[in-house]
Motif scaffolding. Structure first.
Motif, PDB file in Angstrom:
ATOM      1  N   ILE A  69      40.625  49.805  -5.840  1.00  0.00           N
ATOM      2  CA  ILE A  69      41.508  50.672  -5.045  1.00  0.00           C
ATOM      3  C   ILE A  69      40.784  51.149  -3.793  1.00  0.00           C
ATOM      4  O   ILE A  69      41.309  51.081  -2.671  1.00  0.00           O
ATOM      5  CB  ILE A  69      41.978  51.883  -5.872  1.00  0.00           C
ATOM      6  N   ALA A  70      39.559  51.631  -3.970  1.00  0.00           N
ATOM      7  CA  ALA A  70      38.805  52.177  -2.845  1.00  0.00           C
ATOM      8  C   ALA A  70      38.484  51.107  -1.806  1.00  0.00           C
ATOM      9  O   ALA A  70      38.666  51.316  -0.599  1.00  0.00           O
ATOM     10  CB  ALA A  70      37.519  52.821  -3.355  1.00  0.00           C
ATOM     11  N   LEU A  71      38.002  49.948  -2.248  1.00  0.00           N
ATOM     12  CA  LEU A  71      37.657  48.893  -1.302  1.00  0.00           C
ATOM     13  C   LEU A  71      38.896  48.391  -0.565  1.00  0.00           C
ATOM     14  O   LEU A  71      38.842  48.082   0.632  1.00  0.00           O
ATOM     15  CB  LEU A  71      36.976  47.728  -2.020  1.00  0.00           C
ATOM     16  N   SER A  72      40.025  48.291  -1.270  1.00  0.00           N
ATOM     17  CA  SER A  72      41.270  47.843  -0.625  1.00  0.00           C
ATOM     18  C   SER A  72      41.689  48.817   0.469  1.00  0.00           C
ATOM     19  O   SER A  72      42.103  48.407   1.563  1.00  0.00           O
ATOM     20  CB  SER A  72      42.382  47.705  -1.670  1.00  0.00           C
ATOM     21  N   ALA A  73      41.595  50.103   0.181  1.00  0.00           N
ATOM     22  CA  ALA A  73      41.965  51.122   1.165  1.00  0.00           C
ATOM     23  C   ALA A  73      41.024  51.095   2.366  1.00  0.00           C
ATOM     24  O   ALA A  73      41.449  51.189   3.517  1.00  0.00           O
ATOM     25  CB  ALA A  73      41.958  52.496   0.511  1.00  0.00           C
ATOM     26  N   LYS A  74      39.739  50.965   2.102  1.00  0.00           N
ATOM     27  CA  LYS A  74      38.758  50.967   3.184  1.00  0.00           C
ATOM     28  C   LYS A  74      38.799  49.660   3.972  1.00  0.00           C
ATOM     29  O   LYS A  74      38.481  49.635   5.162  1.00  0.00           O
ATOM     30  CB  LYS A  74      37.371  51.269   2.616  1.00  0.00           C
ATOM     31  N   LEU A 106      44.573  58.183  -5.032  1.00  0.00           N
ATOM     32  CA  LEU A 106      43.223  57.650  -4.869  1.00  0.00           C
ATOM     33  C   LEU A 106      43.139  56.762  -3.627  1.00  0.00           C
ATOM     34  O   LEU A 106      42.165  56.812  -2.875  1.00  0.00           O
ATOM     35  CB  LEU A 106      42.816  56.854  -6.114  1.00  0.00           C
ATOM     36  N   TYR A 107      44.163  55.945  -3.410  1.00  0.00           N
ATOM     37  CA  TYR A 107      44.192  55.055  -2.246  1.00  0.00           C
ATOM     38  C   TYR A 107      44.173  55.866  -0.947  1.00  0.00           C
ATOM     39  O   TYR A 107      43.405  55.579  -0.029  1.00  0.00           O
ATOM     40  CB  TYR A 107      45.435  54.169  -2.314  1.00  0.00           C
ATOM     41  N   ASN A 108      45.017  56.883  -0.872  1.00  0.00           N
ATOM     42  CA  ASN A 108      45.093  57.701   0.340  1.00  0.00           C
ATOM     43  C   ASN A 108      43.807  58.472   0.580  1.00  0.00           C
ATOM     44  O   ASN A 108      43.401  58.686   1.727  1.00  0.00           O
ATOM     45  CB  ASN A 108      46.279  58.653   0.261  1.00  0.00           C
ATOM     46  N   LEU A 109      43.161  58.885  -0.499  1.00  0.00           N
ATOM     47  CA  LEU A 109      41.882  59.576  -0.365  1.00  0.00           C
ATOM     48  C   LEU A 109      40.835  58.622   0.199  1.00  0.00           C
ATOM     49  O   LEU A 109      40.096  58.967   1.123  1.00  0.00           O
ATOM     50  CB  LEU A 109      41.437  60.107  -1.733  1.00  0.00           C
ATOM     51  N   ALA A 110      40.792  57.408  -0.335  1.00  0.00           N
ATOM     52  CA  ALA A 110      39.778  56.442   0.091  1.00  0.00           C
ATOM     53  C   ALA A 110      40.005  55.950   1.512  1.00  0.00           C
ATOM     54  O   ALA A 110      39.049  55.652   2.230  1.00  0.00           O
ATOM     55  CB  ALA A 110      39.763  55.251  -0.873  1.00  0.00           C
ATOM     56  N   ARG A 111      41.269  55.878   1.952  1.00  0.00           N
ATOM     57  CA  ARG A 111      41.548  55.298   3.264  1.00  0.00           C
ATOM     58  C   ARG A 111      41.345  56.282   4.413  1.00  0.00           C
ATOM     59  O   ARG A 111      41.570  55.923   5.569  1.00  0.00           O
ATOM     60  CB  ARG A 111      42.967  54.728   3.306  1.00  0.00           C
TER      61      ARG A 111
END
Length: 247
Positions: free
Chosen positions: A57-62, A95-100
């Motif tokens: 999730i984090a890598l996809s967002a970033k 989580l996605y919005n936090l990471a992006r």
């Protein structure tokens, strides 16, 4: 879908995890790692699955943020490669919005994923190659792979211990800066005779057979990326075969 939450049947899992993380981007990674370690201390397999999912999730967002702008097309591309139950959508989105919010911290997530490779390979891990394919899918979603996105993907490949030559072959399946190069996709040369090219093609097909992937520890939920890779290998071989017949 390339990635899948369906193996996790703990209804309150994501709500508990997201609550433990909070909303401060700078401390997100440390809070996620600590939450996972604490919640699943006695269940290493679930801890591994959750760690993998959070890192993806984090890598996809970033990845989407790498060129400075997260587009709707990139968000849709993430949804296409990451399968999760409808009831968990709001937790995944949080989580996605936090990471992006920014690109910072992506190397730590990539390092976490690299440590979860189940193949035992020190270089060119098939599972991590699937992750790279998924990230390229997101990078292409807005119609252009930005130079900053390529740098981002190159750094992740480095952390994943994917060799430069292997990364160029992966990139050739997705990015065609000078037109499609079927020889690069197969890892062969134009000077090779067709028998050698056919041998290499068959070797690649064998290496990416579903049974071989399972034996190497590649989760079944990543096999969709392998199917896309097989399509690229087949197309490259067919292009070379057609070219040689016409010569």
């Amino acid at each position: 879908m390339i990635f899948d939450f369906s193996c996790l049947h703990i209804s309150s899992l994501w709500e508990r995890l997201v609550s433990a993380v909070g909303d401060v981007a700078g401390n997100a990674l440390s809070r996620v790692v600590e939450a996972i370690r604490t919640m699943f201390e006695g269940d290493p397999e679930t801890r591994r699955q959750v760690s993998f999912s959070v890192a993806i999730i984090a890598l996809s967002a970033k990845m989407a943020k790498a060129d400075g702008i997260v587009t709707e097309a990139e968000v849709r591309a993430f949804q296409q490669i990451f399968d999760f139950p409808d009831e968990e959508a709001r937790h995944v989105a949080r989580l996605y919005n936090l990471a992006r919010q920014d690109v910072a911290g992506y190397e730590a997530y990539a390092t976490k994923l690299a440590g979860l490779c189940g193949s035992g390979a020190s270089e060119n891990c098939p599972m991590l190659e699937n992750v790279i394919d998924g990230l390229f899918h997101i990078a292409k979603a807005d119609g252009l792979v930005h130079e900053k996105e390529l740098l981002f993907l190159g750094r992740i490949a480095e952390i994943f211990h994917i060799s430069d030559d292997h990364f160029r072959r992966i990139m050739a399946r997705h990015v065609h800066l000078d037109g499609r190069d079927p020889y690069l996709v197969l890892g062969v040369s134009k000077e090779d005779d067709f028998a050698a090219i056919r041998k290499q093609y068959r070797l690649l097909v064998s290496e990416h057979h579903p049974d071989r992937l399972i034996a190497r520890g590649v989760p079944a939920t990543l096999h969709a990326a392998a199917n896309e890779r097989m399509a690229a290998l087949n197309a490259a071989y067919e292009a070379i075969e057609k070219e040689r017949r016409a010569a």
